[in-house]
Design an enzyme around this catalytic site. Structure first.
Site, PDB file in Angstrom:
ATOM      1  N   HIS A   1      -3.627   6.287   3.510  1.00  0.00           N
ATOM      2  CA  HIS A   1      -4.401   5.122   3.080  1.00  0.00           C
ATOM      3  C   HIS A   1      -3.868   3.828   3.690  1.00  0.00           C
ATOM      4  O   HIS A   1      -4.623   3.006   4.229  1.00  0.00           O
ATOM      5  CB  HIS A   1      -4.368   5.048   1.550  1.00  0.00           C
TER       6      HIS A   1
ATOM      7  N   ASN B   1     -13.836   0.692  -7.351  1.00  0.00           N
ATOM      8  CA  ASN B   1     -14.830   1.702  -6.957  1.00  0.00           C
ATOM      9  C   ASN B   1     -15.389   2.464  -8.149  1.00  0.00           C
ATOM     10  O   ASN B   1     -15.530   3.685  -8.098  1.00  0.00           O
ATOM     11  CB  ASN B   1     -14.195   2.718  -5.998  1.00  0.00           C
TER      12      ASN B   1
ATOM     13  N   SER C   1     -11.253  -0.598  -0.854  1.00  0.00           N
ATOM     14  CA  SER C   1      -9.981  -0.579  -0.124  1.00  0.00           C
ATOM     15  C   SER C   1     -10.160  -0.944   1.337  1.00  0.00           C
ATOM     16  O   SER C   1      -9.244  -1.470   1.971  1.00  0.00           O
ATOM     17  CB  SER C   1      -9.340   0.815  -0.196  1.00  0.00           C
TER      18      SER C   1
ATOM     19  N   ASP D   1       0.830  -1.201   0.000  1.00  0.00           N
ATOM     20  CA  ASP D   1       0.000   0.000   0.000  1.00  0.00           C
ATOM     21  C   ASP D   1       0.871   1.260   0.000  1.00  0.00           C
ATOM     22  O   ASP D   1       1.976   1.249  -0.541  1.00  0.00           O
ATOM     23  CB  ASP D   1      -0.933  -0.033   1.219  1.00  0.00           C
TER      24      ASP D   1
END
Length: 501
Positions: free
Chosen positions: A265, A358, A441, A222
């Site tokens: 994130h 998404n 996510s 990530d």
């Protein structure tokens, strides 16, 4: 000159790549043996090896498109893949600048909006996104200053089709339709109450013990993880896999913390998997007993991550002993480099879980489309967040049992395996705080945490080796889920934790 990933036609490693220190030494010799003409040999000799995953593993090379074509002909035992960029699967509705209608040439002509707490105090750092036309994504955006104010380049008196406020740490966001801008307008944000029993992550983990996941290592590929966070003492290390940052300075490999731009994130994702509550913060991940490792693939400069860096991170996580890898990222077209890396991980006994994407009911994003990668959609409970929060705009069909729905943004399709909480999920943020994010996510690490819980509790599966272990864990995970009534292509086997465990 373009960059490509060169890997074996089959598998992840091969003797063809191991026989020489670089492709320059390997390829021309093989071509010459087959009688290639001098022009071809000269072109192939211009392949410049930038980096290697391992001596016998995939390599990042630089060459002309013409050389790439000739190399394909001369070396059928190799696969040549262009660089692909992947993005984080966090949801934020954004303005499209090319469609920014009703925008003034100078900011001073626009209206000023104030964002406040419930007592009327200013909130700094809230992100305000105002749409004059949501379909075309026209409008303007900004962040509130110390006075809680943001000036939008939209005339006072304009009725916005939609306005989203994404709260700073410790606050929910806000969503309004048909909102009229004026210089005395304001919106209030509700503070996050960590003790609230109906929040998504608390509801999903239910009665799972705080020791869940002990002995299991989960790799977070990530934007980096804040190991100094008081709720993340279980981060044991990692690596900076951004080649652009480490190639000329190997010491930067140790820089696996949050990226300088959009770096929160990864910390949020890590907390969903395994945050450990403290006396100050009553916030637990799904499997607080896990060990977490951070593999940063998103650069400090912002933007996406390359397939080469991601495949390198997956391989590094496998070599470091991770049992599960979470990929809260995705892209469009199928990528043979990630296919090979994920396949190799599964052959090594490592389960890989990925966000479905998404794009608002569009097909599943790669790598979630891979049949051997667990693809996760984002569900939620409609009573798990304030009715006026930004999450309220994502309530959409299909609806399921117990006030559940599939987030309006979530992709779907026949490749979906499971669903997980992905709307209004509270988790850790850098600098010792917490906040809300939505997206597939968030759903993916919730499922990864549950997989860690199952694996730690099942000594038989844990003692298996290679693909036997990853396959058995996958089947165990599927068996733990029950459908919510959302439909097969929206939830796969359903929500883990509701079936037989």
């Amino acid at each position: 000159m373009n960059r490509y990933v060169v890997l074996p036609a089959h598998g992840f490693r091969s003797q063809t790549l191991a026989q020489a220190a670089s492709l320059r030494a390997t390829i021309p010799l093989a071509a010459a043996v087959r009688g290639a003409n001098p022009a071809v040999r000269d072109a192939i000799s211009k392949v410049d090896v930038i980096d290697s995953v391992s001596v016998d593993g995939p390599k990042l090379v630089e060459m002309t498109p013409e050389t790439e074509l000739r190399l394909r002909l001369e070396e059928p035992s190799l696969k040549i893949v262009p660089l692909v960029i992947y993005e984080k699967m966090r949801l934020v509705y954004e303005i499209k600048r090319e469609a920014a209608a009703a925008v003034f040439s100078t900011a001073e002509q626009g209206a000023v909006l104030r964002i406040e707490d419930m007592a009327g105090g200013p909130i700094e750092g809230a992100r305000v996104i105002a749409f004059t036309n949501f379909r075309t994504r026209a409008g303007d955006e900004g962040r509130t200053d110390a006075n809680g104010a943001v000036r939008l380049r939209i005339a006072s008196g304009t009725t916005l089709e939609r306005i989203y406020v994404y709260g700073p740490p410790r606050y929910w966001g806000r969503f309004e339709k048909s909102f009229t801008l004026s210089n005395d307008a304001s919106l209030q944000l509700e503070p996050i109450d960590l003790s609230q029993e109906l929040t998504a992550l608390r509801r999903f983990r239910a009665d799972i013990p705080l020791t869940a996941g002990q002995g299991i290592v989960v790799g977070i590929v990530d934007s980096g993880v804040d190991s100094a966070h008081p709720l993340l003492p279980n981060v044991s290390g990692g690596a900076n896999m951004v080649l652009a940052e480490t190639k000329d300075d190997p010491g930067q490999i140790a820089d696996w913390g949050p990226a300088a731009i959009d770096g929160e994130h990864g910390t949020h994702v890590a907390g969903i998997v395994g945050a450990r509550p403290t006396a100050e913060f009553d916030l637990a991940g799904v499997a607080p007993g896990v060990t977490l490792r951070s593999y940063r693939v998103f650069p400090h400069t912002g933007g996406g991550a390359t397939n080469y860096d991601i495949m390198n991170a997956i391989d590094r996580a496998v070599q470091d002993g991770c049992h599960i890898i979470n990929l809260s990222l995705g892209g469009g077209t199928e990528d043979e480099a990630l296919r090979a890396a994920i396949g190799s991980a599964l052959d090594s006994g490592v389960l890989v879980i990925a966000a479905a994407g998404n794009d608002g009911r569009k097909p599943v994003s790669f790598p979630g489309t891979l049949p051997f990668c667990i693809a996760v959609t984002a569900m939620a409970w409609s009573d798990s967040f304030p009715s006026v929060s930004s999450e309220a705009s994502d309530i959409a069909r299909p609806y399921g049992s117990e006030n559940t729905f599939l987030g309006a943004f979530s992709n779907f399709g026949p490749q979906i395996d499971l669903t997980g909480p992905g709307v209004g999920v509270i988790s850790t943020l850098p600098e010792g705080t917490y906040g809300v994010m939505s997206g597939t996510s968030m759903a993916s690490p919730a499922v990864a945490g549950y997989a860690a819980f199952l694996l730690a509790a099942d000594g038989i599966i844990l003692r298996l080796n290679g693909a036997d272990r990853s396959t058995a864990l996958r089947d165990r995970l599927f068996g733990s889920a029950v459908p919510l009534g959302l439909g097969r292509d929206y939830e796969g086997f359903g929500l883990p934790g509701k079936g037989s465990t």
